[in-house]
Design a protein around this motif. Structure first.
Motif, PDB file in Angstrom:
ATOM      1  N   GLN A  17       1.039  -1.169   0.070  1.00  0.00           N
ATOM      2  CA  GLN A  17       0.076  -0.070   0.259  1.00  0.00           C
ATOM      3  C   GLN A  17       1.001   1.176  -0.073  1.00  0.00           C
ATOM      4  O   GLN A  17       0.366   2.260  -0.915  1.00  0.00           O
ATOM      5  N   ASP A  18       1.992   1.441   0.660  1.00  0.00           N
ATOM      6  CA  ASP A  18       2.888   2.543   0.815  1.00  0.00           C
ATOM      7  C   ASP A  18       3.625   2.694  -0.583  1.00  0.00           C
ATOM      8  O   ASP A  18       3.545   3.567  -1.021  1.00  0.00           O
ATOM      9  N   VAL A  19       3.964   1.351  -1.048  1.00  0.00           N
ATOM     10  CA  VAL A  19       4.541   1.647  -2.705  1.00  0.00           C
ATOM     11  C   VAL A  19       3.496   2.189  -3.502  1.00  0.00           C
ATOM     12  O   VAL A  19       3.798   3.050  -4.205  1.00  0.00           O
ATOM     13  N   ARG A  20       2.347   1.881  -3.542  1.00  0.00           N
ATOM     14  CA  ARG A  20       1.373   2.281  -4.324  1.00  0.00           C
ATOM     15  C   ARG A  20       0.965   3.654  -4.181  1.00  0.00           C
ATOM     16  O   ARG A  20       0.599   4.477  -4.999  1.00  0.00           O
ATOM     17  N   ARG A  21       0.835   3.898  -2.701  1.00  0.00           N
ATOM     18  CA  ARG A  21       0.587   5.382  -2.469  1.00  0.00           C
ATOM     19  C   ARG A  21       1.657   6.285  -3.133  1.00  0.00           C
ATOM     20  O   ARG A  21       1.378   7.366  -3.591  1.00  0.00           O
ATOM     21  N   ALA A  22       3.078   6.056  -2.902  1.00  0.00           N
ATOM     22  CA  ALA A  22       3.989   6.775  -3.331  1.00  0.00           C
ATOM     23  C   ALA A  22       3.953   6.764  -5.005  1.00  0.00           C
ATOM     24  O   ALA A  22       4.431   7.841  -5.512  1.00  0.00           O
ATOM     25  N   ALA A  23       3.449   5.669  -5.627  1.00  0.00           N
ATOM     26  CA  ALA A  23       3.676   5.790  -6.984  1.00  0.00           C
ATOM     27  C   ALA A  23       2.189   6.523  -7.601  1.00  0.00           C
ATOM     28  O   ALA A  23       2.625   7.184  -8.493  1.00  0.00           O
ATOM     29  N   MET A  24       1.273   6.329  -6.836  1.00  0.00           N
ATOM     30  CA  MET A  24       0.220   7.339  -7.270  1.00  0.00           C
ATOM     31  C   MET A  24       0.599   8.936  -6.965  1.00  0.00           C
ATOM     32  O   MET A  24      -0.067   9.810  -7.871  1.00  0.00           O
ATOM     33  N   ASP A  25       1.218   9.177  -6.165  1.00  0.00           N
ATOM     34  CA  ASP A  25       1.717  10.319  -5.736  1.00  0.00           C
ATOM     35  C   ASP A  25       2.652  10.976  -6.902  1.00  0.00           C
ATOM     36  O   ASP A  25       2.402  11.995  -7.655  1.00  0.00           O
ATOM     37  N   SER A  33       6.793   6.624 -17.028  1.00  0.00           N
ATOM     38  CA  SER A  33       6.992   5.240 -17.809  1.00  0.00           C
ATOM     39  C   SER A  33       7.156   4.295 -16.598  1.00  0.00           C
ATOM     40  O   SER A  33       7.199   4.555 -15.521  1.00  0.00           O
ATOM     41  N   TYR A  34       6.707   2.942 -16.857  1.00  0.00           N
ATOM     42  CA  TYR A  34       6.821   1.991 -15.909  1.00  0.00           C
ATOM     43  C   TYR A  34       8.241   2.013 -15.156  1.00  0.00           C
ATOM     44  O   TYR A  34       8.567   1.726 -14.129  1.00  0.00           O
ATOM     45  N   ALA A  35       9.318   2.024 -15.993  1.00  0.00           N
ATOM     46  CA  ALA A  35      10.843   1.906 -15.751  1.00  0.00           C
ATOM     47  C   ALA A  35      11.246   3.076 -15.007  1.00  0.00           C
ATOM     48  O   ALA A  35      11.802   3.029 -13.964  1.00  0.00           O
ATOM     49  N   GLU A  36      10.696   4.499 -15.142  1.00  0.00           N
ATOM     50  CA  GLU A  36      10.902   5.599 -14.591  1.00  0.00           C
ATOM     51  C   GLU A  36      10.470   5.295 -13.041  1.00  0.00           C
ATOM     52  O   GLU A  36      11.079   5.719 -12.229  1.00  0.00           O
ATOM     53  N   LEU A  37       9.131   4.954 -12.917  1.00  0.00           N
ATOM     54  CA  LEU A  37       8.447   4.732 -11.638  1.00  0.00           C
ATOM     55  C   LEU A  37       9.195   3.807 -10.878  1.00  0.00           C
ATOM     56  O   LEU A  37       9.456   3.917  -9.652  1.00  0.00           O
ATOM     57  N   SER A  38       9.522   2.776 -11.592  1.00  0.00           N
ATOM     58  CA  SER A  38      10.363   1.689 -10.886  1.00  0.00           C
ATOM     59  C   SER A  38      11.487   2.091 -10.269  1.00  0.00           C
ATOM     60  O   SER A  38      11.825   1.944  -9.205  1.00  0.00           O
ATOM     61  N   TYR A  39      12.417   2.921 -10.881  1.00  0.00           N
ATOM     62  CA  TYR A  39      13.714   3.546 -10.545  1.00  0.00           C
ATOM     63  C   TYR A  39      13.469   4.457  -9.565  1.00  0.00           C
ATOM     64  O   TYR A  39      14.187   4.477  -8.448  1.00  0.00           O
ATOM     65  N   LYS A  40      12.454   5.414  -9.648  1.00  0.00           N
ATOM     66  CA  LYS A  40      12.358   6.294  -8.409  1.00  0.00           C
ATOM     67  C   LYS A  40      11.737   5.579  -7.031  1.00  0.00           C
ATOM     68  O   LYS A  40      12.153   6.117  -6.129  1.00  0.00           O
ATOM     69  N   LEU A  41      11.023   4.750  -7.225  1.00  0.00           N
ATOM     70  CA  LEU A  41      10.432   3.642  -6.142  1.00  0.00           C
ATOM     71  C   LEU A  41      11.464   2.986  -5.506  1.00  0.00           C
ATOM     72  O   LEU A  41      11.490   2.598  -4.347  1.00  0.00           O
ATOM     73  N   ARG A  42      12.471   2.423  -6.202  1.00  0.00           N
ATOM     74  CA  ARG A  42      13.528   1.491  -5.710  1.00  0.00           C
ATOM     75  C   ARG A  42      14.569   2.293  -4.710  1.00  0.00           C
ATOM     76  O   ARG A  42      15.195   1.623  -3.964  1.00  0.00           O
ATOM     77  N   LYS A  43      14.407   3.574  -4.608  1.00  0.00           N
ATOM     78  CA  LYS A  43      15.191   4.511  -3.551  1.00  0.00           C
ATOM     79  C   LYS A  43      14.523   4.255  -2.342  1.00  0.00           C
ATOM     80  O   LYS A  43      15.241   4.538  -1.333  1.00  0.00           O
ATOM     81  N   ARG A  44      13.238   3.810  -2.220  1.00  0.00           N
ATOM     82  CA  ARG A  44      12.609   4.004  -0.872  1.00  0.00           C
ATOM     83  C   ARG A  44      12.135   2.609  -0.552  1.00  0.00           C
ATOM     84  O   ARG A  44      11.845   2.350   0.552  1.00  0.00           O
ATOM     85  N   PHE A  45      11.751   1.583  -1.608  1.00  0.00           N
ATOM     86  CA  PHE A  45      11.228   0.358  -1.224  1.00  0.00           C
ATOM     87  C   PHE A  45      11.960  -0.937  -1.790  1.00  0.00           C
ATOM     88  O   PHE A  45      12.739  -0.706  -2.860  1.00  0.00           O
ATOM     89  N   PRO A  46      11.925  -2.005  -1.297  1.00  0.00           N
ATOM     90  CA  PRO A  46      12.549  -3.327  -1.821  1.00  0.00           C
ATOM     91  C   PRO A  46      11.726  -3.590  -3.123  1.00  0.00           C
ATOM     92  O   PRO A  46      10.511  -3.503  -3.531  1.00  0.00           O
ATOM     93  N   PRO A  47      12.539  -4.023  -4.122  1.00  0.00           N
ATOM     94  CA  PRO A  47      12.343  -4.283  -5.401  1.00  0.00           C
ATOM     95  C   PRO A  47      11.023  -5.319  -5.617  1.00  0.00           C
ATOM     96  O   PRO A  47      10.315  -5.048  -6.526  1.00  0.00           O
ATOM     97  N   GLU A  48      10.937  -6.419  -4.868  1.00  0.00           N
ATOM     98  CA  GLU A  48      10.007  -7.453  -5.061  1.00  0.00           C
ATOM     99  C   GLU A  48       8.422  -6.706  -4.829  1.00  0.00           C
ATOM    100  O   GLU A  48       7.522  -7.123  -5.197  1.00  0.00           O
ATOM    101  N   ARG A  49       8.414  -5.844  -3.819  1.00  0.00           N
ATOM    102  CA  ARG A  49       7.047  -5.149  -3.476  1.00  0.00           C
ATOM    103  C   ARG A  49       6.709  -3.910  -4.545  1.00  0.00           C
ATOM    104  O   ARG A  49       5.757  -3.757  -4.612  1.00  0.00           O
ATOM    105  N   ILE A  50       7.922  -3.424  -5.210  1.00  0.00           N
ATOM    106  CA  ILE A  50       7.396  -2.329  -6.185  1.00  0.00           C
ATOM    107  C   ILE A  50       6.778  -3.091  -7.280  1.00  0.00           C
ATOM    108  O   ILE A  50       5.811  -2.739  -8.036  1.00  0.00           O
ATOM    109  N   GLU A  51       7.339  -4.248  -7.879  1.00  0.00           N
ATOM    110  CA  GLU A  51       6.989  -4.917  -9.065  1.00  0.00           C
ATOM    111  C   GLU A  51       5.526  -5.185  -8.909  1.00  0.00           C
ATOM    112  O   GLU A  51       4.634  -5.028  -9.714  1.00  0.00           O
ATOM    113  N   ASN A  52       5.036  -5.864  -7.802  1.00  0.00           N
ATOM    114  CA  ASN A  52       3.708  -6.150  -7.598  1.00  0.00           C
ATOM    115  C   ASN A  52       2.820  -4.854  -7.550  1.00  0.00           C
ATOM    116  O   ASN A  52       1.546  -4.958  -8.239  1.00  0.00           O
ATOM    117  N   ALA A  53       3.230  -3.923  -6.859  1.00  0.00           N
ATOM    118  CA  ALA A  53       2.287  -2.628  -6.904  1.00  0.00           C
ATOM    119  C   ALA A  53       2.216  -1.989  -8.322  1.00  0.00           C
ATOM    120  O   ALA A  53       1.128  -1.657  -8.573  1.00  0.00           O
TER     121      ALA A  53
END
Length: 156
Positions: A17-25, A33-53
């Motif tokens: 939920q935290d990953v989703r909220r950060a992505a929605m922000d 882009s998907y890759a851009e979001l993933s890159y930005k979120l990897r600074k704050r969250f573990p990769p396995e949680r990012i992919e699902n969200a």
């Protein structure tokens, strides 16, 4: 033991939920882009949680590389950038070649008219250009991402 696994599941759900909220922000500010979001979120969250969200956001239609590509091409072309520069920027942002082929056309008439408009803005509507002015315009348009066919057509 069962209590731990329920707690772990609850924590994972909360983290997703935290990953989703950060992505929605991020998506609320502009398309990503998907890759851009993933890159930005990897600074704050573990990769396995990012992919699902992120996959859930894609499935729900909240994140779309196609929508991002279309908006990006429109925005950058309206700011006077040519197809080569836009293509390179989109590749850096993780957009696939297939999407680029659908939204970015090198032989589109708008590139020729945009190159001509920028030339006129840069040096005025002179009929005869000196070799120095021609090189100046050529370098300027090439840096903006226009192809040599666009530049040569506007220089006549």
């Amino acid at each position: 033991m069962q209590e731990f696994s329920e707690q772990a599941l609850a924590e994972q759900g909360l983290a997703e939920q935290d990953v989703r909220r950060a992505a929605m922000d991020l998506l609320a500010r502009r398309e990503h882009s998907y890759a851009e979001l993933s890159y930005k979120l990897r600074k704050r969250f573990p990769p396995e949680r990012i992919e699902n969200a992120l996959q859930r956001l894609v499935d729900e239609g909240l994140q779309s590389d196609e929508r991002f590509t279309e908006a990006y091409v429109y925005s950058r072309s309206n700011k006077g950038y040519g197809p080569a520069r836009i293509r390179n920027e989109l590749i850096q942002k993780g957009v696939s070649q297939n999407l680029l082929a659908n939204y970015l056309f090198d032989d589109d008439e708008k590139w020729f008219s945009e190159a001509s408009r920028l030339k006129d803005k840069k040096i005025g509507e002179q009929k005869k250009l000196s070799p120095k002015d021609r090189m100046k315009v050529y370098r300027f348009l090439a840096q903006r991402g226009f192809l040599s066919s666009h530049i040569n057509a506007c220089l006549g």
